[in-house]
Design a protein around this motif. Structure first.
Motif, mmCIF file in Angstrom:
data_model
loop_
_atom_site.group_PDB
_atom_site.id
_atom_site.type_symbol
_atom_site.label_atom_id
_atom_site.label_comp_id
_atom_site.label_asym_id
_atom_site.label_seq_id
_atom_site.Cartn_x
_atom_site.Cartn_y
_atom_site.Cartn_z
ATOM 1 N N MET A 1 41.554 63.866 76.168
ATOM 2 C CA MET A 1 40.344 63.499 76.888
ATOM 3 C C MET A 1 40.500 63.895 78.351
ATOM 4 O O MET A 1 41.533 63.601 78.962
ATOM 5 C CB MET A 1 40.081 61.997 76.762
ATOM 6 N N THR A 2 39.502 64.563 78.866
ATOM 7 C CA THR A 2 39.499 64.946 80.283
ATOM 8 C C THR A 2 38.200 64.437 80.888
ATOM 9 O O THR A 2 37.128 64.942 80.575
ATOM 10 C CB THR A 2 39.591 66.470 80.452
ATOM 11 N N CYS A 3 38.311 63.429 81.718
ATOM 12 C CA CYS A 3 37.131 62.866 82.360
ATOM 13 C C CYS A 3 37.559 62.112 83.612
ATOM 14 O O CYS A 3 38.754 61.907 83.843
ATOM 15 C CB CYS A 3 36.364 61.960 81.401
ATOM 16 N N GLN A 4 36.585 61.716 84.398
ATOM 17 C CA GLN A 4 36.864 60.966 85.623
ATOM 18 C C GLN A 4 37.174 59.497 85.328
ATOM 19 O O GLN A 4 37.796 58.821 86.137
ATOM 20 C CB GLN A 4 35.669 61.061 86.584
ATOM 21 N N LEU A 5 36.711 59.010 84.189
ATOM 22 C CA LEU A 5 36.991 57.632 83.794
ATOM 23 C C LEU A 5 38.454 57.498 83.391
ATOM 24 O O LEU A 5 39.101 58.486 83.030
ATOM 25 C CB LEU A 5 36.080 57.228 82.631
ATOM 26 N N PRO A 6 38.993 56.270 83.422
ATOM 27 C CA PRO A 6 40.398 56.085 83.044
ATOM 28 C C PRO A 6 40.663 56.514 81.598
ATOM 29 O O PRO A 6 39.849 56.284 80.708
ATOM 30 C CB PRO A 6 40.608 54.578 83.204
ATOM 31 N N VAL A 7 41.791 57.153 81.414
ATOM 32 C CA VAL A 7 42.271 57.524 80.079
ATOM 33 C C VAL A 7 43.613 56.825 79.903
ATOM 34 O O VAL A 7 44.462 56.917 80.787
ATOM 35 C CB VAL A 7 42.410 59.058 79.955
ATOM 36 N N PRO A 8 43.813 56.072 78.823
ATOM 37 C CA PRO A 8 43.033 56.087 77.597
ATOM 38 C C PRO A 8 41.672 55.391 77.720
ATOM 39 O O PRO A 8 41.459 54.559 78.591
ATOM 40 C CB PRO A 8 43.926 55.327 76.600
ATOM 41 N N HIS A 9 40.793 55.801 76.825
ATOM 42 C CA HIS A 9 39.516 55.129 76.602
ATOM 43 C C HIS A 9 39.876 53.806 75.935
ATOM 44 O O HIS A 9 40.262 53.778 74.775
ATOM 45 C CB HIS A 9 38.659 56.020 75.693
ATOM 46 N N LEU A 10 39.808 52.738 76.697
ATOM 47 C CA LEU A 10 40.319 51.440 76.244
ATOM 48 C C LEU A 10 39.253 50.376 76.421
ATOM 49 O O LEU A 10 38.759 50.172 77.529
ATOM 50 C CB LEU A 10 41.563 51.074 77.054
ATOM 51 N N GLY A 11 38.906 49.721 75.322
ATOM 52 C CA GLY A 11 37.987 48.596 75.393
ATOM 53 C C GLY A 11 36.743 48.802 74.546
ATOM 54 O O GLY A 11 36.664 49.688 73.710
ATOM 55 N N TRP A 12 35.759 47.966 74.823
ATOM 56 C CA TRP A 12 34.535 47.917 74.023
ATOM 57 C C TRP A 12 33.573 48.999 74.475
ATOM 58 O O TRP A 12 33.404 49.233 75.665
ATOM 59 C CB TRP A 12 33.882 46.547 74.162
ATOM 60 N N ASN A 13 32.942 49.640 73.501
ATOM 61 C CA ASN A 13 31.961 50.675 73.794
ATOM 62 C C ASN A 13 30.926 50.677 72.675
ATOM 63 O O ASN A 13 31.253 50.396 71.521
ATOM 64 C CB ASN A 13 32.641 52.044 73.916
ATOM 65 N N LYS A 14 29.715 51.035 73.023
ATOM 66 C CA LYS A 14 28.604 51.010 72.074
ATOM 67 C C LYS A 14 28.548 52.296 71.259
ATOM 68 O O LYS A 14 28.693 53.395 71.800
ATOM 69 C CB LYS A 14 27.292 50.814 72.824
ATOM 70 N N LEU A 15 28.310 52.125 69.968
ATOM 71 C CA LEU A 15 28.108 53.272 69.092
ATOM 72 C C LEU A 15 26.679 53.777 69.218
ATOM 73 O O LEU A 15 25.745 52.986 69.408
ATOM 74 C CB LEU A 15 28.366 52.890 67.633
ATOM 75 N N ASN A 16 26.510 55.075 69.075
ATOM 76 C CA ASN A 16 25.198 55.716 69.007
ATOM 77 C C ASN A 16 25.087 56.351 67.626
ATOM 78 O O ASN A 16 25.892 57.214 67.280
ATOM 79 C CB ASN A 16 25.060 56.807 70.075
#
Length: 192
Positions: A106-121
């Protein structure tokens, strides 16, 4: 009976508890005959892609899993989902190649790892939920995608092709809604 593939890299205790709570009989195993006897197979996974493939190779499970996916419902969870694809940048190694696509960091400005709750689409109302993710690599594919999440960019969250399902998040850590999604996967999935 559901067989959870035991190759030393997985959240097996929580997954077993979740499946027992849902009323399923579970066998945690790496024995070929026991995998053959199962009605469904779950490949969990937490850790490094290259290590996971090496462990599956060391246990002589790769050819057996390839054979069994032809006749049994097969679910990969978290790293287990990533292993279903062609290859990964994490160790530059081939995967099981059940599904087209590759795994990249993953390459993004947000913290990696992608950790926590996230909404599905997703187009299915049953998948319009917040679920628990923890991963630093993600699948790149345009095929067989059932649900995504947004983490600065699109994250493939659920895939399905026929009897093969991949779930990037941890349904066993995602509360009642996660358990409902896991149960839906076990009942035939999301392409109905």
């Amino acid at each position: 009976m559901i067989a959870i593939v035991d190759y030393g890299l997985g959240n097996i205790a929580n997954l077993t508890n979740a499946l027992n709570y849902l009323g399923y009989t579970v066998n945690v195993t790496n024995n070929i005959d026991e995998l053959e006897a199962a009605d469904q197979i779950i490949l969990p996974g937490v850790g490094h892609f290259k290590d996971a493939m090496a462990r599956l190779d060391d246990l002589d499970l790769v050819p057996e899993l390839i054979r069994l996916k032809e006749t049994k419902p097969f679910i990969g969870i978290c790293l287990g989902m990533q292993l279903l694809f062609e290859s990964s940048e994490e160790g530059d190694v081939k995967g099981l190649d059940f599904l087209p696509g590759v795994v990249k960091k993953m390459t993004c400005q947000l913290p990696v790892p992608h950790l926590g709750w996230n909404k599905l689409n997703a187009d299915l109302p049953s998948l319009d939920e917040d679920v628990y993710f923890i991963h630093s690599y993600k699948v790149h594919t345009e095929e067989n995608v059932v649900a995504t999440a947004e983490y600065e960019d699109k994250v493939v969250a659920i895939v399905q092709k026929d009897n093969i399902i991949g779930i990037q998040f941890h349904p066993e850590k995602s509360g009642d809604k996660g358990l409902q999604i896991l149960n839906q996967a076990l009942k035939g999935g999301f392409n109905q």
